[in-house]
Motif scaffolding. Sequence first.
Motif: not given
Length: 227
Positions: A9-18, A47-62
Motif C-alpha cells: 500500500g505504501e509503495l502504491i501510494a508513493h507511485l501515485e505521487t509520481l 529506482a523505486v525497486a532499488r529502494l524497496a528491495k526484494k520481497d516476494h510476498v509483497r510482490a504478489m500483493q503489488l
Amino acid sequence: MIGPSSDAGELIAHLETLRSEENVAGMARFGIVTDRALGISNPDIKAVARLAKKDHVRAMQLWRSDIREARLLALYTAEPKRLTMEEARNWATDFNSWEIVDCAADLFVEARLDELIWDFAADDREFIRRTAFAMISGAAVHRKKECDATLLAWMPLIEAHAGDPRNFVRKAVNWALRSIGKRNLACHAPALALAKALAESPDKTARWIGKDAVRELAGEKLLARLR
C-alpha cells in the motif's frame, strides 16, 4: 521515505505521487495498455525497486493491484528463487502488453522456469505465446554458461510458430531466432540455416521473420564478432 519495510500500500501510494498524465498519453502511442497506468517511466520504477528491495510476498500483493507500475514493481522485486511455476502461470493470465511480458520473461528466465516455454508457446493467447519467445531470447542473451543444446532444443518452436501473424508474436519469434544466432558460432549456423529456410517460406509472416533474421545473422560485423 520508502524502503525495504514499506508494504504494498505504501509503495502504491508513493507511485501515485509520481503520476504523469502526459506520459500516459505518450505510452499509449507505443502500444502500452494505459487503462490502469500512472505514466511512470521504467527507470523511475526501477529506482523505486532499488529502494524497496526484494520481497516476494509483497510482490504478489503489488501484482494484484492491477496498476501497470505496481505490476512492473512486482516483477522487479519478486524473488526468482521463490517464484513457483503456479505463480508464474497465474501472472501470465493477466498479461496484456508487450512491456509487462518482456519484463516478466526476464524474471522467469532468472527463476529457471524453462518448462513454461513449451506451455506458453502452445497457448494461443497472444501475450502468453509472446512470453515463450521473449524467454528464449532472454535465455540466449543472459545465460552465458547455459549449454548451447538447451537453446537449440527450442528452435523447433521458432519454426512451428513462425507463421503466427500477430504483431507481438511474430516480432518475438524473430527476436528469439536472432538472439540464438548471435550467441556464438555453434548457435549461429543452425539459426542462420533456419532463417534462410523461413525466408523461402510461402507464408508471408514466416518469410518476413526469416528475411529479417538473415539480414542480421549474415552481416559481416556479427560474423567478425563471433569469430
